[in-house]
Design an enzyme around this catalytic site. Structure first.
Site, PDB file in Angstrom:
ATOM      1  N   ASP A   1       0.668  -1.243  -0.051  1.00  0.00           N
ATOM      2  CA  ASP A   1       0.082   0.239  -0.091  1.00  0.00           C
ATOM      3  C   ASP A   1       0.672   1.338  -0.057  1.00  0.00           C
ATOM      4  O   ASP A   1       1.611   1.586   0.939  1.00  0.00           O
ATOM      5  CB  ASP A   1      -1.086   0.010   1.271  1.00  0.00           C
ATOM      6  CG  ASP A   1      -1.629  -1.331   1.369  1.00  0.00           C
ATOM      7  OD1 ASP A   1      -1.248  -2.425   1.166  1.00  0.00           O
ATOM      8  OD2 ASP A   1      -2.790  -1.045   1.811  1.00  0.00           O
TER       9      ASP A   1
ATOM     10  N   ASN B   1      -4.122   3.632  -0.697  1.00  0.00           N
ATOM     11  CA  ASN B   1      -3.837   4.756   0.063  1.00  0.00           C
ATOM     12  C   ASN B   1      -3.004   5.909  -0.389  1.00  0.00           C
ATOM     13  O   ASN B   1      -2.497   6.761   0.205  1.00  0.00           O
ATOM     14  CB  ASN B   1      -3.285   4.329   1.294  1.00  0.00           C
ATOM     15  CG  ASN B   1      -3.974   3.322   2.069  1.00  0.00           C
ATOM     16  OD1 ASN B   1      -3.370   2.054   2.121  1.00  0.00           O
ATOM     17  ND2 ASN B   1      -5.073   3.684   2.749  1.00  0.00           N
TER      18      ASN B   1
ATOM     19  N   ASN C   1     -10.155  -1.668   0.872  1.00  0.00           N
ATOM     20  CA  ASN C   1     -11.521  -1.036   1.356  1.00  0.00           C
ATOM     21  C   ASN C   1     -11.397   0.526   1.047  1.00  0.00           C
ATOM     22  O   ASN C   1     -12.387   1.101   0.967  1.00  0.00           O
ATOM     23  CB  ASN C   1     -11.288  -1.382   2.663  1.00  0.00           C
ATOM     24  CG  ASN C   1     -10.068  -0.969   3.515  1.00  0.00           C
ATOM     25  OD1 ASN C   1      -8.940  -1.491   3.034  1.00  0.00           O
ATOM     26  ND2 ASN C   1     -10.076  -0.202   4.472  1.00  0.00           N
ATOM     27  N   HIS C   2     -10.283   1.142   0.774  1.00  0.00           N
ATOM     28  CA  HIS C   2     -10.278   2.390   0.394  1.00  0.00           C
ATOM     29  C   HIS C   2     -10.369   2.915  -1.147  1.00  0.00           C
ATOM     30  O   HIS C   2     -10.158   3.859  -1.701  1.00  0.00           O
ATOM     31  CB  HIS C   2      -8.845   3.203   0.816  1.00  0.00           C
ATOM     32  CG  HIS C   2      -8.819   3.123   2.230  1.00  0.00           C
ATOM     33  ND1 HIS C   2      -9.669   3.958   3.299  1.00  0.00           N
ATOM     34  CD2 HIS C   2      -8.043   2.471   3.221  1.00  0.00           C
ATOM     35  CE1 HIS C   2      -9.253   3.510   4.343  1.00  0.00           C
ATOM     36  NE2 HIS C   2      -8.355   2.994   4.553  1.00  0.00           N
TER      37      HIS C   2
ATOM     38  N   HIS D   1      -6.566  -8.567   0.225  1.00  0.00           N
ATOM     39  CA  HIS D   1      -6.504  -7.269   1.011  1.00  0.00           C
ATOM     40  C   HIS D   1      -7.442  -7.620   2.255  1.00  0.00           C
ATOM     41  O   HIS D   1      -8.585  -7.550   2.170  1.00  0.00           O
ATOM     42  CB  HIS D   1      -7.051  -6.105   0.161  1.00  0.00           C
ATOM     43  CG  HIS D   1      -6.779  -4.849   0.773  1.00  0.00           C
ATOM     44  ND1 HIS D   1      -5.643  -4.223   0.628  1.00  0.00           N
ATOM     45  CD2 HIS D   1      -7.607  -4.067   1.609  1.00  0.00           C
ATOM     46  CE1 HIS D   1      -5.467  -3.012   1.389  1.00  0.00           C
ATOM     47  NE2 HIS D   1      -6.869  -2.962   1.946  1.00  0.00           N
TER      48      HIS D   1
ATOM     49  N   HIS E   1      -3.075  -4.541   3.235  1.00  0.00           N
ATOM     50  CA  HIS E   1      -3.827  -3.882   4.042  1.00  0.00           C
ATOM     51  C   HIS E   1      -3.257  -3.455   5.375  1.00  0.00           C
ATOM     52  O   HIS E   1      -3.731  -2.369   6.050  1.00  0.00           O
ATOM     53  CB  HIS E   1      -5.098  -4.659   4.355  1.00  0.00           C
ATOM     54  CG  HIS E   1      -6.473  -3.951   4.973  1.00  0.00           C
ATOM     55  ND1 HIS E   1      -6.582  -2.887   4.719  1.00  0.00           N
ATOM     56  CD2 HIS E   1      -6.663  -4.411   6.516  1.00  0.00           C
ATOM     57  CE1 HIS E   1      -7.627  -2.369   5.860  1.00  0.00           C
ATOM     58  NE2 HIS E   1      -7.609  -3.423   6.825  1.00  0.00           N
TER      59      HIS E   1
ATOM     60  N   HIS F   1      -0.320  -2.928   6.459  1.00  0.00           N
ATOM     61  CA  HIS F   1       0.780  -1.767   6.442  1.00  0.00           C
ATOM     62  C   HIS F   1       1.925  -1.920   7.222  1.00  0.00           C
ATOM     63  O   HIS F   1       2.864  -1.245   7.330  1.00  0.00           O
ATOM     64  CB  HIS F   1       0.402  -0.364   6.789  1.00  0.00           C
ATOM     65  CG  HIS F   1      -0.728   0.032   5.804  1.00  0.00           C
ATOM     66  ND1 HIS F   1      -1.128   1.563   5.595  1.00  0.00           N
ATOM     67  CD2 HIS F   1      -1.572  -0.375   4.894  1.00  0.00           C
ATOM     68  CE1 HIS F   1      -1.674   1.811   4.945  1.00  0.00           C
ATOM     69  NE2 HIS F   1      -2.179   0.627   4.493  1.00  0.00           N
TER      70      HIS F   1
HETATM   71 FE   LIG Z   1      -3.923   0.222   2.857  1.00  0.00          FE
HETATM   72 FE   LIG Z   2      -6.735  -1.210   3.397  1.00  0.00          FE
END
Ligand SMILES: [Fe+2]
Ligand SMILES: [Fe+2]
Length: 274
Positions: free
Chosen positions: A8, A40, A67-68, A153, A178, A180
């Site tokens: 990410d 992100n 999810n983002h 993810h 996801h 990080h």
């Molecule tokens: Fe992320």
């Molecule tokens: Fe995420």
């Protein structure tokens, strides 16, 4: 075939590191295919079209999301015109964009990339196991695809490990994104799929998940938002997974973490270093 998957990308620090260094990394390791999770990349939340084009221009073959995916609302529109941008495949039917794509690697290989999202502590989507499997069954290794790359993810290490073993021997790699924070469990599973629970982020690790530490600490202490989450702007670490794929089988021969720059201890795939 040489594959690099970068985790990410968080905010400007992460973007700058990737855009500045990816061209040299592609040349240094003679990479055939590069995938990047970009969920992100825009200030920590989602992705914009210019940012997507910057990552592709720097040498990414495909950018995956999570999810983002649609935090920047414009992504609902521009994802339709970008073959090389994927969102999780198990979003509800009718969601803009797609969750799997087929791409040509630099060595001529046909690479199937699938992006799926876990269900534990995540939005309620469709079953990621069956959604991923139906793609793999439709276009399996050496039945249409020379390599298959899965970005799973997800939050829970249990769900990620289950996905790894579920697909072991049927895909080239299952790469967790996801959370990080890179996990140290990268390996080739018994039937030949490279796996890691999380490849980490490309961002400033002097942070909470890439964000300045002040607001996350405040929210844990007071439960009251005082401001917005702002991406940390210190030097970023580029973090990802290197996979050497056997051209004959499409399965992984070896795998190793790549971490460069910033505050994390550096490591690189020694099997690619001459
Ligand atoms: Fe992320
Ligand atoms: Fe995420």
């Amino acid at each position: 075939m040489r594959l690099l998957f970068l985790g990410d990308v968080v905010g400007r620090a992460g973007r700058q590191a990737v855009i500045e260094q990816l061209p040299a990394l592609r040349a240094r390791y003679k990479l055939d295919f590069v995938a990047i999770n970009g969920e992100n990349a825009a200030g920590g939340f989602g992705i914009t079209e210019p940012i997507l084009e910057g990552l592709l221009g720097a040498g990414a073959d495909v950018v995956t999301l999570g999810n983002h995916a649609f935090d920047q609302r414009e992504a609902l529109v521009f994802i339709e015109r970008h073959e090389r941008l994927l969102r999780p495949i198990n979003f509800p039917p009718g969601t803009p964009g797609k969750g799997a794509g087929f791409y040509k690697a630099a060595n001529g290989a046909d690479v199937l990339v699938i992006n799926a999202m876990g269900l534990i502590y995540m939005p309620e989507l469709g079953d990621p196991f069956r959604a991923t499997e139906s793609e793999v069954e439709a276009c399996g290794l050496k039945r249409g695809a020379d390599a298959i790359v899965v970005d799973f993810h997800a939050e829970a290490t249990s769900e990620k490990q289950a996905m790894g073993y579920y697909l072991d021997g049927r895909v080239s790699c299952v790469v967790g994104t996801h959370t990080h924070a890179p996990t140290a469990d990268e390996r080739v599973l018994p039937r030949g799929t490279a796996f890691v629970c999380d490849i980490g982020m490309c961002g400033d690790y002097e942070s909470v998940l890439g964000m300045d530490v002040g607001e996350p600490i405040n929210r844990f202490l007071t439960k009251i938002p005082r401001g917005r989450f702002e991406p940390a702007m210190g030097p970023a670490t580029i973090s990802g997974l290197a996979v050497e794929i056997d051209d004959a089988t499409g399965l992984a021969r070896s795998t190793a973490a790549l971490r460069l720059g910033g505050v994390l201890t550096p490591t690189e795939p020694l099997f690619w270093v001459e």
